[in-house]
Design a protein around this motif. Structure first.
Motif, PDB file in Angstrom:
ATOM      1  N   SER A  30      -8.870 -38.791 -18.559  1.00 29.71           N
ATOM      2  CA  SER A  30      -7.493 -38.462 -18.955  1.00 29.71           C
ATOM      3  C   SER A  30      -7.155 -39.142 -20.283  1.00 29.71           C
ATOM      4  O   SER A  30      -7.824 -40.079 -20.695  1.00 29.71           O
ATOM      5  N   VAL A  31      -6.109 -38.640 -20.942  1.00 32.20           N
ATOM      6  CA  VAL A  31      -5.679 -39.237 -22.206  1.00 32.20           C
ATOM      7  C   VAL A  31      -4.631 -40.305 -21.908  1.00 32.20           C
ATOM      8  O   VAL A  31      -3.677 -40.055 -21.169  1.00 32.20           O
ATOM      9  N   GLU A  32      -4.851 -41.472 -22.484  1.00 36.17           N
ATOM     10  CA  GLU A  32      -3.951 -42.595 -22.215  1.00 36.17           C
ATOM     11  C   GLU A  32      -3.337 -43.050 -23.532  1.00 36.17           C
ATOM     12  O   GLU A  32      -4.044 -43.274 -24.510  1.00 36.17           O
ATOM     13  N   LEU A  33      -2.021 -43.199 -23.542  1.00 35.84           N
ATOM     14  CA  LEU A  33      -1.330 -43.686 -24.747  1.00 35.84           C
ATOM     15  C   LEU A  33      -1.120 -45.184 -24.638  1.00 35.84           C
ATOM     16  O   LEU A  33      -0.740 -45.677 -23.568  1.00 35.84           O
ATOM     17  N   ALA A  34      -1.370 -45.893 -25.723  1.00 33.28           N
ATOM     18  CA  ALA A  34      -1.129 -47.338 -25.708  1.00 33.28           C
ATOM     19  C   ALA A  34       0.365 -47.580 -25.601  1.00 33.28           C
ATOM     20  O   ALA A  34       1.150 -46.966 -26.327  1.00 33.28           O
TER      21      ALA A  34
END
Ligand code: ATP
Ligand code: MG
Length: 435
Positions: A30-34
């Motif tokens: 999955s794409v994870e945002l900081a």
């Protein structure tokens, strides 16, 4: 499985004029945002700001802060010399602007950018709990103020240099709207021709490209049919609000009687420094104080010029800009709103209609429309050929901007992504293919 992977996958980095964000592909795909800490919360939008402060003591030490902590320290009521630097991205293509002096020390544009990018990188490392040394970095199609391809290359080289100084060992660049397209592409199970419009603080960028599962591994040159852009967006709208609404309340256009004639009491250049809020501190000079003192004595509306002097004395540029932005956001939601500013004994309350705002930004809207139409012409594309229009960036919330698309494309075609994080999100996906 994990052992065969690179220990530090490349992140997607969207370095924006106003906001920046970093995303990565997590272990589960999955794409994870900081998420960066703010007082009492976290945010994925790291303000692209740099703040310097110097104690008012005998042996002053200069400290600097970037992102959310820049605002926090700037607003802390302490007896310090303060200097905020923002919109650095807009200076990238300018060969004549090499840097600035802060408290007697010279900083290059690259120094200041690297300072922001380093905090962004280490903040994201803390958030992800993993080292970051490679990034796919977004770049606008048209940089603000870039006239030629050489200017754009110069800007990219500067940004790359700053990234290296900020501790990124390897960086590659991708168009920001292509990043946004990759975020949209991830939701598709078929091929589409999409028009991406990315409206930020500094730039409005357009790309026409093919997206879909079969296109994912292709090089950008193969799938991008064309790009266009214009170096104006939300910052330019803010400047229009200052010019037409705020400056007149502070004496712009006010008159004084001089030798039987009526003349402007305050020279126009003083107000042009209000249009970029961080220039307000440049007005804190003896020369300006003298000009305003004289103007107050002669002007027909001295109270407006007194208000301007108070704004300058109290260095309220940041707060003023905040009030302008709040008004702009309200006008995205409703037909009428009010500009409200109450700081340090200065009170401004001015009702505004959306239609007025739209008339003030009319020239900017035409420039944006021309860039959209130019892209369609240049690629021989009719609106009906386009499957989807995908809008992103904070300025895409402005109804007049959205109308440019809803008036050209059939209902239902215009979609919207995560306004502030779609570019970083898509760049992270694209980074996985490129690195
Ligand atoms: N609701 C809203 N209505 C109008 N404008 C908005 C709204 N929310 C944010 N903005 C504007 O969006 C801009 C910031 O958008 P964004 O974070 O996408 O830009 P950026 O990525 O930093 O800039 P760029 O892409 O030009 O480098 C600011 O000008 C801000 O005032
Ligand atoms: Mg952006």
């Amino acid at each position: 499985m994990a052992a065969t992977r690179s220990p530090a996958p490349a992140v997607g980095l969207d370095f924006g004029t106003t906001n920046s964000s970093i995303a990565r592909i997590a272990a589960d795909g999955s794409v994870e945002l900081a998420q960066f800490p703010t007082p009492g919360s976290t945010t994925a939008s790291f303000r692209s700001l740099l703040y310097f402060e110097q104690e008012a003591s005998a042996k002053p030490q200069v400290r600097s802060f970037a992102g959310p902590s820049a605002i926090e320290h700037y607003l802390a009521p302490e007896d310090k010399h303060r200097r905020l630097v923002q919109s650095l991205k807009s200076y990238l293509p300018s060969r004549s602007l090499t840097g600035t002096e802060v408290f007697g020390r010279r900083y290059t544009v690259e120094d200041m950018l690297a300072r922001i990018l380093r905090d962004l990188r280490t903040g994201a490392e803390d958030a992800f709990g993993a080292p970051i040394d490679r990034a796919l970095v977004g770049r606008p199609v048209r940089f603000v103020g870039a006239e030629t391809e050489e200017d754009a290359q110069f800007a990219v080289a500067r940004l790359a240099d700053a990234c290296h100084r900020a501790g990124f060992a390897e960086v590659q660049f991708e168009y920001e709207p292509v990043g946004a397209a990759c975020a949209y592409e991830a939701t598709l199970d078929h091929e589409e021709l999409v028009l991406i419009g990315d409206f930020g603080g500094g730039t409005s960028d357009f790309s026409l490209l093919r997206v879909g599962p079969s296109m994912r591994d292709r090089d950008s040159r193969e799938r991008v049919l064309g790009t266009s852009g214009v170096g104006l967006a939300g910052d330019a709208f803010d400047a229009r609000l200052v010019r037409h609404l705020v400056s007149p309340a502070l004496g712009a256009g006010s008159l004084e009687r001089s030798g039987g004639k009526l003349l402007p009491a305050v020279p126009a250049w003083i107000y042009s420094n209000l249009e970029r809020w961080h220039y307000l501190s440049f007005l804190r000079t003896r020369n300006v104080t003298e000009i305003l003192k004289g103007a107050m004595a002669r002007a027909l509306e001295p109270e407006k010029i007194e208000a301007l002097q108070l704004l300058i004395d109290e260095d309220l540029g940041f707060q003023l800009h905040g009030a302008v932005q709040r008004l702009k956001y309200q006008l995205s939601q409703q037909e009428t709103a009010a500009f409200g500013f109450d700081e340090a004994g200065l009170h401004l309350h001015i009702p505004v209609e959306r239609a007025q705002f739209e008339s003030w930004i009319a020239d900017d809207l035409v420039a944006i429309e021309n860039a959209v139409d130019g892209l369609l012409t240049q690629t021989s594309t009719a609106p009906a050929d386009i499957d989807r229009v995908f809008l992103t960036g904070g300025t895409s919330f402005v109804p007049a901007v959205e109308r440019i698309f809803t008036s050209r494309f059939r209902e239902g075609k215009v979609a919207r992504g995560e306004a502030f994080t779609a570019v970083a999100h898509g760049l992270a996906l694209r980074a996985r293919q490129l690195f």
